[in-house]
Motif scaffolding. Structure first.
Motif, mmCIF file in Angstrom:
data_model
loop_
_atom_site.group_PDB
_atom_site.id
_atom_site.type_symbol
_atom_site.label_atom_id
_atom_site.label_comp_id
_atom_site.label_asym_id
_atom_site.label_seq_id
_atom_site.Cartn_x
_atom_site.Cartn_y
_atom_site.Cartn_z
ATOM 1 N N ASN A 133 23.403 43.308 38.881
ATOM 2 C CA ASN A 133 23.842 41.969 38.490
ATOM 3 C C ASN A 133 24.865 42.067 37.359
ATOM 4 O O ASN A 133 24.521 42.271 36.201
ATOM 5 N N ALA A 134 26.117 41.974 37.718
ATOM 6 C CA ALA A 134 27.208 41.977 36.747
ATOM 7 C C ALA A 134 28.372 41.198 37.334
ATOM 8 O O ALA A 134 28.663 41.327 38.524
ATOM 9 N N PRO A 135 29.047 40.364 36.548
ATOM 10 C CA PRO A 135 30.194 39.620 37.081
ATOM 11 C C PRO A 135 31.328 40.562 37.469
ATOM 12 O O PRO A 135 31.577 41.567 36.806
ATOM 13 N N TRP A 136 32.014 40.226 38.539
ATOM 14 C CA TRP A 136 33.091 41.075 39.040
ATOM 15 C C TRP A 136 34.214 41.221 38.021
ATOM 16 O O TRP A 136 34.945 42.220 38.025
ATOM 17 N N THR A 137 34.350 40.240 37.115
ATOM 18 C CA THR A 137 35.423 40.290 36.123
ATOM 19 C C THR A 137 35.211 41.395 35.093
ATOM 20 O O THR A 137 36.134 41.688 34.318
ATOM 21 N N ARG A 138 34.040 42.018 35.081
ATOM 22 C CA ARG A 138 33.802 43.108 34.125
ATOM 23 C C ARG A 138 34.438 44.420 34.566
ATOM 24 O O ARG A 138 34.533 45.360 33.776
ATOM 25 N N ALA A 139 34.865 44.502 35.816
ATOM 26 C CA ALA A 139 35.569 45.703 36.254
ATOM 27 C C ALA A 139 36.877 45.825 35.477
ATOM 28 O O ALA A 139 37.614 44.845 35.340
ATOM 29 N N PRO A 140 37.196 46.996 34.952
ATOM 30 C CA PRO A 140 38.421 47.134 34.153
ATOM 31 C C PRO A 140 39.707 47.086 34.969
ATOM 32 O O PRO A 140 40.771 46.777 34.434
ATOM 33 N N TYR A 141 39.635 47.403 36.269
ATOM 34 C CA TYR A 141 40.815 47.414 37.123
ATOM 35 C C TYR A 141 40.541 46.601 38.384
ATOM 36 O O TYR A 141 39.392 46.402 38.789
ATOM 37 N N LEU A 142 41.619 46.175 39.033
ATOM 38 C CA LEU A 142 41.503 45.355 40.234
ATOM 39 C C LEU A 142 42.561 45.763 41.249
ATOM 40 O O LEU A 142 43.710 46.039 40.885
ATOM 41 N N ILE A 143 42.160 45.781 42.528
ATOM 42 C CA ILE A 143 43.087 45.989 43.633
ATOM 43 C C ILE A 143 42.905 44.833 44.597
ATOM 44 O O ILE A 143 41.829 44.667 45.180
ATOM 45 N N ALA A 144 43.937 44.005 44.737
ATOM 46 C CA ALA A 144 43.884 42.820 45.596
ATOM 47 C C ALA A 144 44.752 43.032 46.826
ATOM 48 O O ALA A 144 45.651 43.879 46.831
ATOM 49 N N ASN A 145 44.511 42.226 47.869
ATOM 50 C CA ASN A 145 45.264 42.435 49.103
ATOM 51 C C ASN A 145 46.460 41.507 49.253
ATOM 52 O O ASN A 145 47.024 41.401 50.333
ATOM 53 N N SER A 146 46.860 40.852 48.153
ATOM 54 C CA SER A 146 48.105 40.082 48.141
ATOM 55 C C SER A 146 48.437 39.724 46.702
ATOM 56 O O SER A 146 47.576 39.749 45.822
ATOM 57 N N ARG A 147 49.690 39.390 46.455
ATOM 58 C CA ARG A 147 50.076 38.929 45.111
ATOM 59 C C ARG A 147 49.367 37.626 44.782
ATOM 60 O O ARG A 147 48.936 37.410 43.652
ATOM 61 N N PHE A 148 49.267 36.757 45.803
ATOM 62 C CA PHE A 148 48.556 35.498 45.598
ATOM 63 C C PHE A 148 47.138 35.746 45.111
ATOM 64 O O PHE A 148 46.669 35.124 44.149
ATOM 65 N N LEU A 149 46.405 36.673 45.760
ATOM 66 C CA LEU A 149 45.016 36.910 45.407
ATOM 67 C C LEU A 149 44.900 37.572 44.037
ATOM 68 O O LEU A 149 43.989 37.254 43.269
ATOM 69 N N ARG A 150 45.801 38.482 43.715
ATOM 70 C CA ARG A 150 45.780 39.087 42.378
ATOM 71 C C ARG A 150 45.942 38.016 41.311
ATOM 72 O O ARG A 150 45.200 37.980 40.324
ATOM 73 N N ASP A 151 46.908 37.118 41.498
ATOM 74 C CA ASP A 151 47.131 36.057 40.523
ATOM 75 C C ASP A 151 45.954 35.088 40.487
ATOM 76 O O ASP A 151 45.590 34.578 39.415
ATOM 77 N N TYR A 152 45.347 34.843 41.644
ATOM 78 C CA TYR A 152 44.174 33.965 41.712
ATOM 79 C C TYR A 152 43.028 34.572 40.904
ATOM 80 O O TYR A 152 42.316 33.855 40.179
ATOM 81 N N CYS A 153 42.836 35.872 41.014
ATOM 82 C CA CYS A 153 41.782 36.540 40.248
ATOM 83 C C CYS A 153 42.038 36.433 38.752
ATOM 84 O O CYS A 153 41.113 36.222 37.963
ATOM 85 N N ARG A 154 43.293 36.548 38.359
ATOM 86 C CA ARG A 154 43.620 36.439 36.936
ATOM 87 C C ARG A 154 43.371 35.030 36.418
ATOM 88 O O ARG A 154 42.955 34.840 35.277
ATOM 89 N N ASN B 283 41.040 33.260 37.397
ATOM 90 C CA ASN B 283 39.597 33.034 37.443
ATOM 91 C C ASN B 283 38.811 34.069 36.646
ATOM 92 O O ASN B 283 37.663 34.379 36.972
ATOM 93 N N GLY B 284 39.437 34.594 35.591
ATOM 94 C CA GLY B 284 38.678 35.375 34.619
ATOM 95 C C GLY B 284 38.969 36.846 34.531
ATOM 96 O O GLY B 284 38.446 37.518 33.638
ATOM 97 N N PHE B 285 39.795 37.398 35.428
ATOM 98 C CA PHE B 285 40.099 38.825 35.329
ATOM 99 C C PHE B 285 41.300 39.026 34.417
ATOM 100 O O PHE B 285 42.342 38.407 34.614
ATOM 101 N N ASN B 286 41.174 39.952 33.465
ATOM 102 C CA ASN B 286 42.226 40.129 32.462
ATOM 103 C C ASN B 286 42.837 41.529 32.449
ATOM 104 O O ASN B 286 43.701 41.805 31.616
ATOM 105 N N GLY B 287 42.396 42.415 33.323
ATOM 106 C CA GLY B 287 42.878 43.784 33.274
ATOM 107 C C GLY B 287 44.068 44.051 34.165
ATOM 108 O O GLY B 287 44.620 43.146 34.804
#
Length: 367
Positions: free
Chosen positions: A146-167, A169-173
């Motif tokens: 049980n840990a929020p996904w935003t705690r991951a230090p890095y992210l790999i998204a399958n589109s620019r839209f999704l990467r920006d959407y994650c940012r 919604n709480g992802f800062n890395g």
């Protein structure tokens, strides 16, 4: 480079049950990565019921969720996860990949081995709260942690839209974009000279099926096909007037090939639009919504429409039927963009992202 992927599910290519596009993309990318000489191990909570080897020597460890009863699945998964952490030092990973649901397991493994961890996000629903009973929620937390996904230090998204959407919604890395890979053979044949049969993938409201059915009512001279309709059993089909509903299939290209055009009237929750690229690579005309990740998938704004403007959809589809040649310049441009999404190109993007995580050249954020 040794890569360890901690995934909820990762079934072999001959698995007969439904398999989502994100899982298929992960399998193709990781098998291709192994083909480049990297050591790739996948720990999948559900690997189809057994340990197995994928293409190019990719190793898959089953986590135990293949048990037929819920209690057996949970207990088996808990025991398997405990064994996993004992085996981690021998796997010597340089980088760890997780999904949003397995971030807790990945963070623990990251601390245990002192290596970076990145979350793979393939769809908007991946980062949304999972609905279900309190018992199912507890079971998921016991199995996955049980840990929020935003705690991951890095992210790999399958589109620019999704990467920006994650940012948003709480992802800062740091984050990278690796598009879904395509290893099907693109056709070099001409675009269809006539359009009499159009299809769409999926029957969920967010996919715009109401728009699709409304168009079928307005244009009775055209055949419409819903591919992967959950109201129809897998392998079966149901005909209702000029609409054919086809049950779930893990090989949608056969159904796409039977159409002249594919519509994607998506209203929300479309991080990229894999089906659009598949259709374009198979030389089918495509009309898609102008929202979220679909513009990245389609590659030409002349093929994009307001998802809520039914009249505009009817007008564009009518023009396509009357004069397909008027759309060929846009489709040629879309085809050129789709050719850049081959599995080798996207594996290279993934390889570069993992290399920069495992052996960072600097502390600068990656764009």
């Amino acid at each position: 480079m040794n890569v360890l992927a901690l995934l909820p599910s990762f079934r072999p290519s001959d698995y007969l049950g439904p398999v989502g596009g994100g899982e298929i993309s992960n399998r193709r990318l990781l098998e291709s990565l192994a083909g480049r000489g990297h050591g790739v191990t996948v720990y999948a909570f559900n690997a189809g019921g057994s340990n197995w080897m994928g293409a190019n020597g990719l190793r898959v460890i089953d986590g135990g969720l293949g048990s037929p009863d819920l209690g057996g699945r949970v207990m088996g998964a808990l025991l398997a996860r405990a064994r996993l952490h004992k085996k981690l030092p021998a796997l010597t990973p340089d980088v760890i990949l997780t999904t949003a649901g397995t971030v807790a397991t990945g963070l623990r493994a990251s601390r245990q081995n002192g290596v970076p961890v990145a979350v793979l996000v393939r769809a908007i629903r991946d980062i949304m709260p999972v609905a279900g009973s309190a018992a199912k929620t507890l079971a998921r937390r016991l199995v996955y942690g049980n840990a929020p996904w935003t705690r991951a230090p890095y992210l790999i998204a399958n589109s620019r839209f999704l990467r920006d959407y994650c940012r948003k919604n709480g992802f800062n890395g740091p984050g990278w974009v690796v598009y879904p890979p395509f290893d099907d053979e693109p056709l070099e044949t001409p675009w269809p000279s006539s359009v009499s049969k159009v299809g769409m993938i999926g029957s969920a409201p967010n996919k715009g099926v109401e728009t699709f059915i409304s168009l079928a009512c307005r244009l009775p001279q055209i055949e419409f096909k819903v591919i992967g309709d959950r109201s129809v059993r897998a392998g079966e089909r149901r005909i209702e007037g000029n609409v054919t509903r086809v049950g779930w299939t893990n090989a949608p290209l056969d159904e796409i090939d039977s159409c002249d055009a594919l519509l994607m009237p998506t209203r929300y929750d479309e991080a990229f639009g894999r089906a659009a690229v598949e259709a374009i690579r198979r030389r089918k005309y495509v009309l898609a919504s102008s929202i979220e990740g679909l513009p990245e998938a389609v590659g030409d704004s002349r093929l994009l429409l307001d998802p809520y403007d039914l009249d505009a959809w009817q007008d564009s589809l009518t023009r396509l039927v009357r004069d397909p040649g008027a759309f060929r310049a846009a489709m040629d441009r879309a085809f050129k963009a789709a050719m850049e999404l081959g599995v080798e190109a996207q594996t290279a993007r993934l390889e570069q992202a993992l290399s920069e995580m495992a052996f960072p050249p600097s502390v600068d954020s990656k764009e």
